[in-house]
Design an enzyme around this catalytic site. Structure first.
Site, short mmCIF file in Angstrom:
data_model
loop_
_atom_site.label_atom_id
_atom_site.label_comp_id
_atom_site.label_asym_id
_atom_site.label_seq_id
_atom_site.Cartn_x
_atom_site.Cartn_y
_atom_site.Cartn_z
N GLU A 26 0.85 -1.18 0.00
CA GLU A 26 0.00 0.00 0.00
C GLU A 26 0.90 1.24 0.00
O GLU A 26 1.90 1.25 0.73
CB GLU A 26 -0.90 0.04 1.23
CG GLU A 26 -1.92 1.17 1.13
CD GLU A 26 -2.88 1.25 2.33
OE1 GLU A 26 -2.72 0.48 3.29
OE2 GLU A 26 -3.76 2.10 2.26
N ALA A 50 1.71 -0.10 10.89
CA ALA A 50 1.38 -1.47 10.56
C ALA A 50 0.52 -1.51 9.30
O ALA A 50 0.00 -0.48 8.87
CB ALA A 50 0.63 -2.13 11.71
N MET A 51 0.36 -2.72 8.74
CA MET A 51 -0.34 -2.87 7.47
C MET A 51 -1.23 -4.09 7.46
O MET A 51 -0.82 -5.17 7.89
CB MET A 51 0.73 -2.94 6.35
CG MET A 51 0.16 -3.17 4.97
SD MET A 51 -0.89 -1.78 4.46
CE MET A 51 -1.99 -2.63 3.34
N ASN A 90 -2.42 -6.33 5.32
CA ASN A 90 -2.41 -7.34 4.26
C ASN A 90 -3.29 -8.52 4.64
O ASN A 90 -3.24 -9.01 5.77
CB ASN A 90 -0.99 -7.85 4.04
CG ASN A 90 0.01 -6.73 3.99
OD1 ASN A 90 -0.09 -5.86 3.15
ND2 ASN A 90 0.95 -6.73 4.92
N HIS A 102 -6.91 -2.09 14.99
CA HIS A 102 -7.10 -1.33 13.74
C HIS A 102 -6.85 -2.21 12.52
O HIS A 102 -7.69 -2.31 11.62
CB HIS A 102 -6.17 -0.11 13.75
CG HIS A 102 -6.24 0.72 12.51
ND1 HIS A 102 -7.01 1.86 12.42
CD2 HIS A 102 -5.64 0.58 11.31
CE1 HIS A 102 -6.87 2.38 11.21
NE2 HIS A 102 -6.03 1.63 10.51
N GLU A 103 -5.69 -2.84 12.49
CA GLU A 103 -5.35 -3.65 11.30
C GLU A 103 -6.29 -4.85 11.19
O GLU A 103 -6.71 -5.21 10.10
CB GLU A 103 -3.89 -4.10 11.34
CG GLU A 103 -2.85 -2.99 11.50
CD GLU A 103 -3.01 -1.80 10.57
OE1 GLU A 103 -3.63 -1.94 9.49
OE2 GLU A 103 -2.54 -0.69 10.94
N1 BES Z 1 -3.15 0.88 5.78
C1 BES Z 1 -2.41 1.56 6.80
C2 BES Z 1 -0.93 1.46 6.64
C3 BES Z 1 -0.33 2.23 5.49
C4 BES Z 1 -0.40 3.57 5.45
C5 BES Z 1 0.35 1.62 4.51
C6 BES Z 1 0.20 4.27 4.41
C7 BES Z 1 0.92 2.31 3.47
C8 BES Z 1 0.85 3.65 3.42
C9 BES Z 1 -2.76 1.01 8.18
O1 BES Z 1 -4.01 0.44 8.28
C10 BES Z 1 -2.76 2.18 9.13
O2 BES Z 1 -3.61 3.00 9.00
N2 BES Z 1 -1.80 2.23 10.04
C11 BES Z 1 -1.60 3.34 10.93
C12 BES Z 1 -1.96 3.02 12.34
C13 BES Z 1 -3.39 3.08 12.69
C14 BES Z 1 -3.61 2.67 14.12
C15 BES Z 1 -4.02 4.42 12.43
C16 BES Z 1 -0.12 3.65 10.89
O3 BES Z 1 0.62 2.86 10.30
O4 BES Z 1 0.27 4.67 11.41
ZN ZN Z 2 -5.58 1.79 8.56
#
Ligand code: BES
Ligand code: ZN
Length: 854
Positions: free
Chosen positions: A126, A259-260, A262, A294-295
């Protein structure tokens, strides 16, 4: 090769240009032959043209790939390599595309696509990273099933979905759920697992694993419990069950984000999953619980229902942040979570929304989508959902969500789809509400009151200042939760939600015996700036009596700000009545310790700067710092005789448990210790440091000592004790800068960039140092300009290593127009210096030019 674009005219993408892809992707089969510098990726993808496919040519995204061969239905074809991908002539009927490419994971320091971290292979796709793995229609509205074969000699080789076979040197995976490429993941390395299991409400057994590097096994138990709680909570509250037999989490040290999500293989920054009482603070534990939730919640809000295009990002992120906030409120304390979130919103989103980077939760254009994973898309996106829930009510909210999952499962959706579900479930017209998604800027809501003959009138006027590209704003729907208190403290009218829809609007409340005290915007019912002329004594009254806990805190916070603003502007002494109110509250053992800790935490210096700016003053960071110091010192003296008792009363004895209760007590205890340290020469803090058996207390003691410039011995000891623990060392790096006096902040940070353990390649470490620099308000904005210079130099150096993290950290400059002309000139020069760097990434180029042009 790097993906730096020329500095001129990067491409801009527009929401209005959306066109569906001309082909269905029936299935994807990938084979990886792993090798650090020369991984081969073979893809076999079945495409079927849609009826309206334009012509017999297709375009696939691809970046930093060496194409070895391409075939269609087994016959070699010649593909034309074009900017950002390839073009190829293709049949008008279903065909099998095969390509072989070579990539270099070890050279991939951008941490996007397939890369290596401590010898482990890892992916991050992503938003647009899959195109660095193979040629593909890398857009979220193209969904397909993936079969993956990994060949290599790594002991553990993982991908999405379920394992379908493994042998010496290979492993195969199949994910039955169609997904966009951004949810693809692969991990291979020497990993050990912390296992667990969960039985879904329909009786399906799910195998759970947290995979970590050998040595980290002992830091997984808390994350595993958080995962199980999340799975249960989503079933109980949203009726949503997990849909595979296996759920894997992997911890990786080098990761751009937290985090991600997938599919079936979440990848986490190790700082967001590894936890132990000895190495993690209460704040770490809470964040880990929230991010695992969240993930996991993305499995439905993001994966099963995904985004049509990246302009719709808040469809999944805003909703999932809203869901994780509900989860944390349920697991811990609802008012404390709300207060924490509002503090974050004001610290991160308000500056964005009121500065050169302002954009709506659903932006309409971007150059680099990675630059739009912002506080606005996330936190304001979540606030918009909170408002929607407040407007339609809880029952209607869950009815609409049920319809959303029924109607759109398996689809790639838009904000229009999301709002239509609410319209259909509730019969409400949401066309005006939709402005929240398209308009940038924080609305100002001005309130005036009137009382005559038992009738009380509140008049609201809303307006939103212009933002880049949006000079005029229409009035929005704003839910304002209001309660009325009687002047002697009781509630005369409970909370009701007023709906503002016009630029100016009045609401009357009849049958009152006397003029009430209003409690407005309870629970922070809308992300707006409330402007109301009121007195400090009324604020103090609400701090003592409001029946809405959020607004109690808010009254104290507003009071604290008034006092500090007066100190900065008039050189006033700290207001005695306020100090008395604080003392009373802190000493009141009936009150929740977490709440007392929050009230005792002063508004940030950046927050005071923003407030001064809003009121037409030019903030002087040094004066703001001095006022903060004076205030805290005066408060410590005022509390002097009670501090030892309070310290003892709030010390949590017994084994450390990272729950909300203990965390609240320790937060208060930490605040008290920091005050005490200003008076006792650090004796108590030194004792606490020596005896602490958990990081929360060890860190609180160290921070108090370092802030008082009495922590040299302990800082050395801390280093000796923890130098082999990356995550704890990040704290050590950051703390020295956070505690530095304004005139030494930049020098301290600079010295730490020379430390053998500093690294540009590890985003956590870079952020620990440069993030702490940007976060030390008076230090970063010191009149010498040394803070600006140091950050700019380091951003320039980082850009060729890791554009994504560089671009995100550029936002430290976004508030530059708040400050005086000397500081503005210094910052402008630094921004221009960054922009003039040859080979600057598209990411950083976009951020800096937006900040300069507004
Ligand atoms: N989908 C995102 C991670 C992401 C963000 C991947 C941008 C690639 C580019 C993930 O679900 C996310 O939102 N993570 C947040 C933490 C969350 C608790 C808000 C993060 O990584 O900060
Ligand atoms: Zn997210």
């Amino acid at each position: 090769m790097n993906d730096a674009a020329p500095n001129a005219a990067p491409q801009t993408f527009y929401l209005k240009d959306y066109k569906p892809f001309g082909y269905e992707v029936e299935s994807v089969k990938l084979t990886f032959q792993l090798s650090p510098n020369a991984t081969k990726v073979h893809s076999a993808i079945r495409f079927t043209p849609k009826a309206d496919a334009e012509d017999n040519r297709f375009f696939l995204h691809g970046e930093q790939l060496s194409l070895i061969s391409a075939k269609i239905d087994g016959t070699p074809v010649t593909a034309r390599l074009v900017d950002g991908g390839l073009e190829c002539d293709v049949p008008r009927t279903s065909f099998l595309w095969e390509a072989e490419v070579e990539i270099d994971p070890a050279a991939n320091t951008a941490l996007e696509g397939l890369y290596m971290s401590n010898g482990m292979y890892c992916t991050q796709c992503e938003a647009e990273g899959f195109r660095k793995i193979t040629y593909y229609p890398d857009r979220p509205d193209v969904m397909s099933t993936f079969t993956v074969r990994i060949e290599g000699d790594e002991p553990v080789m993982l991908s999405n979905g379920n394992p379908t076979g493994a042998g010496e040197g290979w492993a195969e995976w199949h994910d039955p759920w169609p997904k966009p490429a951004y949810l693809f993941a692969l991990v291979a390395g020497d990993l050990v697992n912390h296992p667990g299991s969960f039985t879904t409400k329909s009786g399906k057994d799910v195998e759970l694993n947290i995979w970590v590097r050998p040595g980290d096994e002992g830091k997984c138990a808390f994350g595993m419990e958080a995962l199980k709680k999340s799975m249960k909570w989503d079933e109980d509250v949203y009726g949503l069950e997990y849909d595979l037999d296996l759920f894997n989490i992997v911890a990786v040290d080098d990761f751009n984000m937290g985090a991600m999500e997938n599919k079936g293989l979440n990848i986490f920054n190790s700082s967001c999953v590894l936890a132990s009482p000895e190495t993690s603070t209460d704040a770490n534990f809470e964040r880990i619980e929230a991010i695992i939730a969240h993930e996991y919640f993305h499995n439905w809000t993001g994966n099963r229902i995904t985004c049509r295009d990246w302009f719709q990002l808040c469809l999944k992120e805003g909703l999932t942040v809203f869901r994780d906030a509900q989860f944390t409120a349920d697991m811990r304390s609802e008012p404390v979570k709300r207060i924490d979130d509002v503090i974050t919103l004001r610290a991160r989103q308000f500056p964005e929304d009121n500065g050169p980077l302002a954009h709506p939760p659903r932006p309409e254009e971007f150059q680099e989508i990675n630059n739009f994973y912002t506080a606005t898309v996330y936190e304001k996106g979540a606030e918009v959902i909170g408002m929607l829930k407040r407007l339609v009510g809880d029952d209607n909210y869950y009815k609409a969500l049920k319809l959303y999952f029924e109607r759109h499962d398996g689809q790639a959706c838009t904000i229009e789809d999301w709002l239509k579900v609410f319209e259909d479930a509730t019969g409400r017209d949401l066309s005006q509400f939709k402005l929240w998604y398209s308009q940038a800027g924080t609305p100002r809501v001005k309130v005036t009151e009137d009382y005559a003959d038992g009738t009380y009138t509140l008049t609201f006027e809303q307006s939103t200042p212009p933002t880049p590209g949006q000079p005029d704003k229409a009035p929005r729907v704003i839910p304002v939760a209001v309660g009325l208190l009687s002047p002697n403290g009781g509630e005369v009218r409970g909370t009701e939600v007023l709906e503002l829809t016009e630029a100016k609007q009045s609401f009357t409340f009849g049958g009152l015996a006397s003029k009430p005290v209003p409690s407005i915007l309870r629970e922070f019912s809308a992300p707006v700036i409330l402007e109301r002329e009121t007195t400090n004594s009324e604020r103090a009254f609400l701090l003592a009596h409001d029946t809405d806990p959020f607004n109690r805190w808010e009254a104290g916070n507003a009071l604290a700000k008034e006092v500090r603003v007066a100190m900065v502007l008039d050189g006033a002494a700290p207001d005695a009545a306020y100090l008395d109110a604080l003392e009373k509250l802190v000493r009141d053992d009936e009150q929740d310790p977490a709440f007392r800790a929050l009230v005792l935490s002063p508004p940030s210096q950046s927050d005071i700067a923003q407030t001064l700016h809003e009121r037409g003053h030019t903030p002087d960071p040094q004066k703001i710092y001095d006022a903060a110091e004076t205030f805290t010192q005066t408060l410590a003296q005022q509390l002097e005789t009670s501090l030892p008792r309070l310290y003892a009363a709030t010390t949590v004895e017994g084994p450390y448990v990272p729950d909300a209760d203990g965390a609240g007590k320790r937060a208060l205890n930490g605040r008290i210790l920091s005050l005490l340290t200003r008076l006792d020469g650090g004796e108590q803090a030194a004792r606490q440091y020596a005896s602490a058996d958990n990081m929360t207390q060890q860190y609180a003691a160290l921070a108090a000592l370092m802030k008082a410039e009495k922590g040299e011995t302990q800082s050395k000891a801390f280093f000796e004790q923890w130098q082999d623990d990356r995550l704890v060392m990040d704290k050590w790096f950051a703390l020295q800068i956070a505690c530095a006096a304004p005139e030494t902040t930049a020098a301290t940070a600079k010295e730490l960039t020379q430390h053998p353990l500093f690294s540009m390649k590890n985003p956590n470490r870079f952020r620990a140092v440069m993030g702490a620099l940007a976060g030390n308000h008076a230090g970063f904005h010191h009149a010498s300009g040394a803070g600006y210079q140091l950050l700019a130099e380091n951003l320039i150096a980082l850009d060729s290593v890791n554009p994504q993290t560089t671009a995100r950290m550029c936002a430290a400059f976004q508030t530059w127009k708040r400050y005086d002309s000397e500081r503005q000139a210094q910052i402008q020069a630094e921004l221009e210096r960054i922009l003039a760097t040859s080979g600057l990434s598209r990411d950083t180029h976009e951020m800096v030019s937006r900040m300069l042009s507004a």
